[in-house]
Write an enzyme that holds these catalytic residues in place. Structure first.
Site, PDB file in Angstrom:
ATOM      1  N   LYS A  55       0.835  -1.207   0.000  1.00  0.00           N
ATOM      2  CA  LYS A  55       0.000   0.000   0.000  1.00  0.00           C
ATOM      3  C   LYS A  55       0.867   1.254   0.000  1.00  0.00           C
ATOM      4  CE  LYS A  55      -3.984  -2.075   2.334  1.00  0.00           C
ATOM      5  NZ  LYS A  55      -4.781  -2.073   3.580  1.00  0.00           N
ATOM      6  N   ALA A  71      -0.538   0.503   6.225  1.00  0.00           N
ATOM      7  CA  ALA A  71      -0.952  -0.349   7.345  1.00  0.00           C
ATOM      8  C   ALA A  71      -1.928  -1.403   6.858  1.00  0.00           C
ATOM      9  CB  ALA A  71      -1.593   0.496   8.446  1.00  0.00           C
ATOM     10  N   ASP A  72      -1.885  -2.546   7.508  1.00  0.00           N
ATOM     11  CA  ASP A  72      -2.865  -3.582   7.230  1.00  0.00           C
ATOM     12  C   ASP A  72      -2.958  -4.497   8.443  1.00  0.00           C
ATOM     13  OD1 ASP A  72      -4.370  -4.417   4.539  1.00  0.00           O
ATOM     14  OD2 ASP A  72      -4.079  -6.177   5.798  1.00  0.00           O
ATOM     15  N   GLN A  73      -4.062  -5.205   8.523  1.00  0.00           N
ATOM     16  CA  GLN A  73      -4.280  -6.101   9.654  1.00  0.00           C
ATOM     17  C   GLN A  73      -4.871  -7.415   9.156  1.00  0.00           C
ATOM     18  OE1 GLN A  73      -7.595  -5.554  12.623  1.00  0.00           O
ATOM     19  NE2 GLN A  73      -5.862  -5.049  13.938  1.00  0.00           N
TER      20      GLN A  73
END
Length: 196
Positions: A55, A71-73
């Site tokens: 991203k 950011a990612d989760q």
């Protein structure tokens, strides 16, 4: 003295935007253009980090002199990754399966300095124990917290989702919402941006 680079949050998540806004920094947001298709055999931690970095890097051409946050989760339970359900029916199924279970949430963050090419990476692991939930509780939760369908594991912990949880083990309570703030403050300091 080097010029101050603009800060860009590479996320369309209103939850992450609200988290970053609480730090009182000037920033802009941009929606990243990155393929989030899962890769077979990839660990949840590696998936979260790959997506966060992808991203950030997808915005580098649009912001050649900036600090870009990606950011990612990813949630992990029962030997599989849990995504965002995106609809009520899938959220109901997911929450029923997670009832009484331990879930690992991997929240990845990267800070990419597009001027220098420097990238800082971190993945937070938060372990959550869900309460035992019956169908009526799940239905009530999803009626009262409709945005939960856009959260990993359908657990919007910063809202009513806190009532789903029995225990949280974490080094940064912000990470479960989606942005590991403690680490981000260090990353920004490394780039000469002081929060305090």
């Amino acid at each position: 003295m080097s010029k101050k680079l603009p800060l860009v949050l590479g996320s369309s998540s209103v939850f992450r935007q609200a988290q970053l806004a609480r730090l009182g920094l000037d920033f802009q947001t941009a929606a990243p253009d990155f393929d989030e298709t899962p890769v077979a055999g990839e660990s949840a931690q590696d998936t979260a980090l790959r997506l966060a970095e992808g991203k950030a890097r997808s915005l580098a051409a649009d912001f050649p002199d900036a600090l870009v946050i990606g950011a990612d989760q990813v949630a992990w339970c029962g030997g599989r990754q849990l995504g965002k359900p995106m609809c009520v029916a899938k959220a109901q199924q997911m929450l029923a399966a997670l009832s009484g279970q331990r879930i690992e949430f991997y929240s990845a963050i990267v800070l990419l300095n597009t001027a220098s090419g420097r990238i800082q990476r971190y993945v937070d692991k938060t372990v959550v124990t869900m309460r035992e939930l019956d169908d009526a509780q799940i239905r009530t939760y999803l009626e009262r917290e409709p945005d939960a369908v856009y959260c990993a594991g359908a657990a919007k912990s910063e809202g009513l989702g806190a009532a789903l949880l029995q225990q949280i083990d974490s080094s940064d309570p912000n990470a479960l919402i989606g942005l590991p703030i403690f680490c981000l403050v260090d990353f920004l300091a490394n780039e000469g941006v002081d929060v305090l």
